[in-house]
Design a protein around this motif. Structure first.
Motif, PDB file in Angstrom:
ATOM      1  N   LEU A 127       0.828  -1.205   0.000  1.00  0.00           N
ATOM      2  CA  LEU A 127       0.000   0.000   0.000  1.00  0.00           C
ATOM      3  C   LEU A 127       0.864   1.259   0.000  1.00  0.00           C
ATOM      4  CD1 LEU A 127      -2.865  -0.855   2.540  1.00  0.00           C
ATOM      5  CD2 LEU A 127      -3.005  -0.760   0.045  1.00  0.00           C
ATOM      6  N   LEU A 128       1.946   1.239   0.782  1.00  0.00           N
ATOM      7  CA  LEU A 128       2.847   2.393   0.815  1.00  0.00           C
ATOM      8  C   LEU A 128       3.455   2.654  -0.564  1.00  0.00           C
ATOM      9  CD1 LEU A 128       4.856   2.127   4.162  1.00  0.00           C
ATOM     10  CD2 LEU A 128       3.256   3.909   3.485  1.00  0.00           C
ATOM     11  N   THR A 129       3.836   1.567  -1.234  1.00  0.00           N
ATOM     12  CA  THR A 129       4.424   1.700  -2.566  1.00  0.00           C
ATOM     13  C   THR A 129       3.394   2.227  -3.557  1.00  0.00           C
ATOM     14  OG1 THR A 129       5.899  -0.157  -2.100  1.00  0.00           O
ATOM     15  CG2 THR A 129       5.630   0.476  -4.398  1.00  0.00           C
ATOM     16  N   LYS A 130       2.189   1.679  -3.469  1.00  0.00           N
ATOM     17  CA  LYS A 130       1.121   2.067  -4.396  1.00  0.00           C
ATOM     18  C   LYS A 130       0.700   3.521  -4.192  1.00  0.00           C
ATOM     19  CE  LYS A 130      -3.826   1.507  -4.687  1.00  0.00           C
ATOM     20  NZ  LYS A 130      -4.994   0.901  -4.022  1.00  0.00           N
ATOM     21  N   THR A 131       0.582   3.956  -2.931  1.00  0.00           N
ATOM     22  CA  THR A 131       0.097   5.305  -2.624  1.00  0.00           C
ATOM     23  C   THR A 131       1.230   6.325  -2.501  1.00  0.00           C
ATOM     24  OG1 THR A 131       0.177   4.901  -0.235  1.00  0.00           O
ATOM     25  CG2 THR A 131      -1.874   4.351  -1.378  1.00  0.00           C
ATOM     26  N   ARG A 132       2.490   5.819  -2.554  1.00  0.00           N
ATOM     27  CA  ARG A 132       3.674   6.663  -2.381  1.00  0.00           C
ATOM     28  C   ARG A 132       3.659   7.375  -1.031  1.00  0.00           C
ATOM     29  NH1 ARG A 132       4.247   9.408  -8.448  1.00  0.00           N
ATOM     30  NH2 ARG A 132       4.438   7.413  -9.576  1.00  0.00           N
ATOM     31  N   GLY A 133       3.043   6.713  -0.052  1.00  0.00           N
ATOM     32  CA  GLY A 133       3.042   7.240   1.303  1.00  0.00           C
ATOM     33  C   GLY A 133       2.117   8.419   1.530  1.00  0.00           C
ATOM     34  N   LYS A 134       1.208   8.686   0.585  1.00  0.00           N
ATOM     35  CA  LYS A 134       0.283   9.811   0.742  1.00  0.00           C
ATOM     36  C   LYS A 134      -0.800   9.441   1.755  1.00  0.00           C
ATOM     37  CE  LYS A 134       1.155  11.661  -3.869  1.00  0.00           C
ATOM     38  NZ  LYS A 134       0.567  12.011  -5.186  1.00  0.00           N
ATOM     39  N   ILE A 135      -0.859  10.217   2.825  1.00  0.00           N
ATOM     40  CA  ILE A 135      -1.721   9.903   3.952  1.00  0.00           C
ATOM     41  C   ILE A 135      -3.203   9.746   3.579  1.00  0.00           C
ATOM     42  CG2 ILE A 135      -2.605  10.764   6.157  1.00  0.00           C
ATOM     43  CD1 ILE A 135       0.165   9.548   6.320  1.00  0.00           C
ATOM     44  N   PRO A 136      -3.796  10.643   2.779  1.00  0.00           N
ATOM     45  CA  PRO A 136      -5.224  10.469   2.460  1.00  0.00           C
ATOM     46  C   PRO A 136      -5.529   9.109   1.852  1.00  0.00           C
ATOM     47  CG  PRO A 136      -4.492  12.647   1.817  1.00  0.00           C
ATOM     48  CD  PRO A 136      -3.257  11.883   2.189  1.00  0.00           C
ATOM     49  N   TRP A 137      -4.708   8.658   0.916  1.00  0.00           N
ATOM     50  CA  TRP A 137      -4.943   7.360   0.280  1.00  0.00           C
ATOM     51  C   TRP A 137      -4.697   6.212   1.246  1.00  0.00           C
ATOM     52  CZ3 TRP A 137      -7.801   7.152  -3.744  1.00  0.00           C
ATOM     53  CH2 TRP A 137      -7.789   8.168  -4.688  1.00  0.00           C
ATOM     54  N   LEU A 138      -3.692   6.370   2.091  1.00  0.00           N
ATOM     55  CA  LEU A 138      -3.423   5.337   3.088  1.00  0.00           C
ATOM     56  C   LEU A 138      -4.597   5.184   4.057  1.00  0.00           C
ATOM     57  CD1 LEU A 138       0.331   5.793   4.125  1.00  0.00           C
ATOM     58  CD2 LEU A 138      -0.697   3.817   3.027  1.00  0.00           C
ATOM     59  N   LEU A 139      -5.167   6.327   4.466  1.00  0.00           N
ATOM     60  CA  LEU A 139      -6.297   6.283   5.396  1.00  0.00           C
ATOM     61  C   LEU A 139      -7.513   5.636   4.747  1.00  0.00           C
ATOM     62  CD1 LEU A 139      -6.017   9.776   7.147  1.00  0.00           C
ATOM     63  CD2 LEU A 139      -5.370   7.539   8.043  1.00  0.00           C
ATOM     64  N   ILE A 140      -7.732   5.937   3.480  1.00  0.00           N
ATOM     65  CA  ILE A 140      -8.852   5.323   2.751  1.00  0.00           C
ATOM     66  C   ILE A 140      -8.666   3.815   2.688  1.00  0.00           C
ATOM     67  CG2 ILE A 140      -9.937   5.096   0.483  1.00  0.00           C
ATOM     68  CD1 ILE A 140      -9.411   8.104   0.094  1.00  0.00           C
ATOM     69  N   ASP A 141      -7.446   3.383   2.363  1.00  0.00           N
ATOM     70  CA  ASP A 141      -7.159   1.943   2.294  1.00  0.00           C
ATOM     71  C   ASP A 141      -7.314   1.291   3.661  1.00  0.00           C
ATOM     72  OD1 ASP A 141      -6.623   1.928  -0.424  1.00  0.00           O
ATOM     73  OD2 ASP A 141      -4.509   2.417  -0.153  1.00  0.00           O
ATOM     74  N   ALA A 142      -6.839   1.971   4.716  1.00  0.00           N
ATOM     75  CA  ALA A 142      -6.931   1.420   6.062  1.00  0.00           C
ATOM     76  C   ALA A 142      -8.384   1.264   6.492  1.00  0.00           C
ATOM     77  CB  ALA A 142      -6.184   2.319   7.047  1.00  0.00           C
TER      78      ALA A 142
END
Length: 320
Positions: A127-142
């Motif tokens: 997920l980090l690789t896919k989102t490049r560590g962008k918090i909004p996308w990480l939160l959505i995935d989480a």
């Protein structure tokens, strides 16, 4: 990576809480202290810390992280679960079923937490690789992982604890987010703030007495309550860590927590059997339980030291 003292300290506290739980289960033969009071929170803290350590100011390398997970978690999982499996069966005086033992290890059911951590970390790294560590996308995935975990019925064929791994990703993401914005959190970490969080946490724990909130292979009855408990607990324990005197022994436990975890079942089992053989039964005497816990912690510490001293390769480390 340079060690972070308070991280090791918190991880050590979590590990001791796991030993407390297993000692209760083996020596008292039931959890006198309700599971929801502290065990779930200790597991959540482990996931949070793992996510915290994911964060790097520099670019994230999926290859390096995957190799690290394989070396420090996957290989020790196979080694320790294999070494522990036979003695555990013999101590319990059960028949040795080689096929069943092998299938449990291969399918990731021999140590549910470590299996969930492995799968959760690998997926979070993707997920980090896919989102490049962008918090909004990480939160959505989480949040998406949490929703999927909640709506999918528990599967008895939960190989490699993939369902528990979905829940782990939520707290891995939380740890990552906290590390990235740690300076901002420090501006509100005041003693009054910690006291308010403690009062809220106590209220939640009192209410949870009637709600099923364990954290493994479950259907949570009240997801908002579970999330409130988890995040108030994390905010509270992190806010008070600066006020708690450090203990080198607890920090050392945190630094070697993976080995402690693999021993968290065997050591309480051995000590409980020995205590019962000499007639030192629990019989509702709390001081006997405290003595048993001290013996469990001492035995686990000695074995952990011996492992790191003489066979560190089984932990993913190279002997110097």
């Amino acid at each position: 990576m340079q060690r972070v003292g308070w991280i090791d300290f918190l991880r050590g506290i979590s590990m001791i809480l796991i030993l407390v739980f297993h000692t209760e289960m083996y020596y008292k033969e039931y959890d006198v202290t309700p599971y929801y009071i502290y065990t779930t929170n200790a597991i959540i803290l482990f996931y949070f810390i793992s996510g915290y350590l994911f964060y790097r100011p520099e670019s994230f390398s999926l290859k390096k992280k995957a190799l690290s997970i394989v070396r420090s978690l996957l290989i020790p999982y196979f080694i320790f679960t294999t070494l522990i499996a036979i003695p555990k069966v013999l101590v319990r005086q059960e028949n040795v079923d080689w096929i069943d033992i092998s299938l449990k290890i291969i399918s990731g059911r021999a140590s549910w937490f470590i299996a969930a951590l492995i799968v959760g970390e690998l997926f979070f790294a993707l997920l980090l690789t896919k989102t490049r560590g962008k918090i909004p996308w990480l939160l959505i995935d989480a949040i998406g992982c949490l929703v999927i975990y909640y709506i999918i019925p528990f599967n008895q064929h939960n190989y490699w604890q993939w369902q528990d791994a979905l829940l782990a990703i939520t707290f891995l993401s939380t740890g990552y987010f906290y590390h990235q914005y740690e300076k901002h959190f420090h501006t509100i970490n005041k003693l009054l703030y910690s006291l308010i969080l403690l009062l809220i946490l106590i209220f939640i724990k009192l209410y949870e007495y009637h709600v099923d909130l364990p954290m493994r292979n479950i259907a949570i009855e009240n997801i908002p309550l579970f999330i409130a408990d988890a995040f108030i607990w994390l905010l509270f324990i992190i806010s008070i860590i600066r006020y708690i005197p450090r203990c080198k022994m607890i920090e050392w436990t945190g630094q070697h927590s993976i080995v402690y975890y693999f021993l968290a079942g065997g050591c309480p089992l051995i000590i409980s059997i020995l205590f019962n053989k000499v007639g030192c039964y629990y019989d509702s005497y709390w001081y006997r339980y405290v003595i048993a816990l001290i013996f469990v912690y001492t035995l686990a510490t000695i074995l952990t030291w011996l492992i790191y001293k003489y066979v560190p390769f089984i932990t993913g480390r190279i002997k110097k």
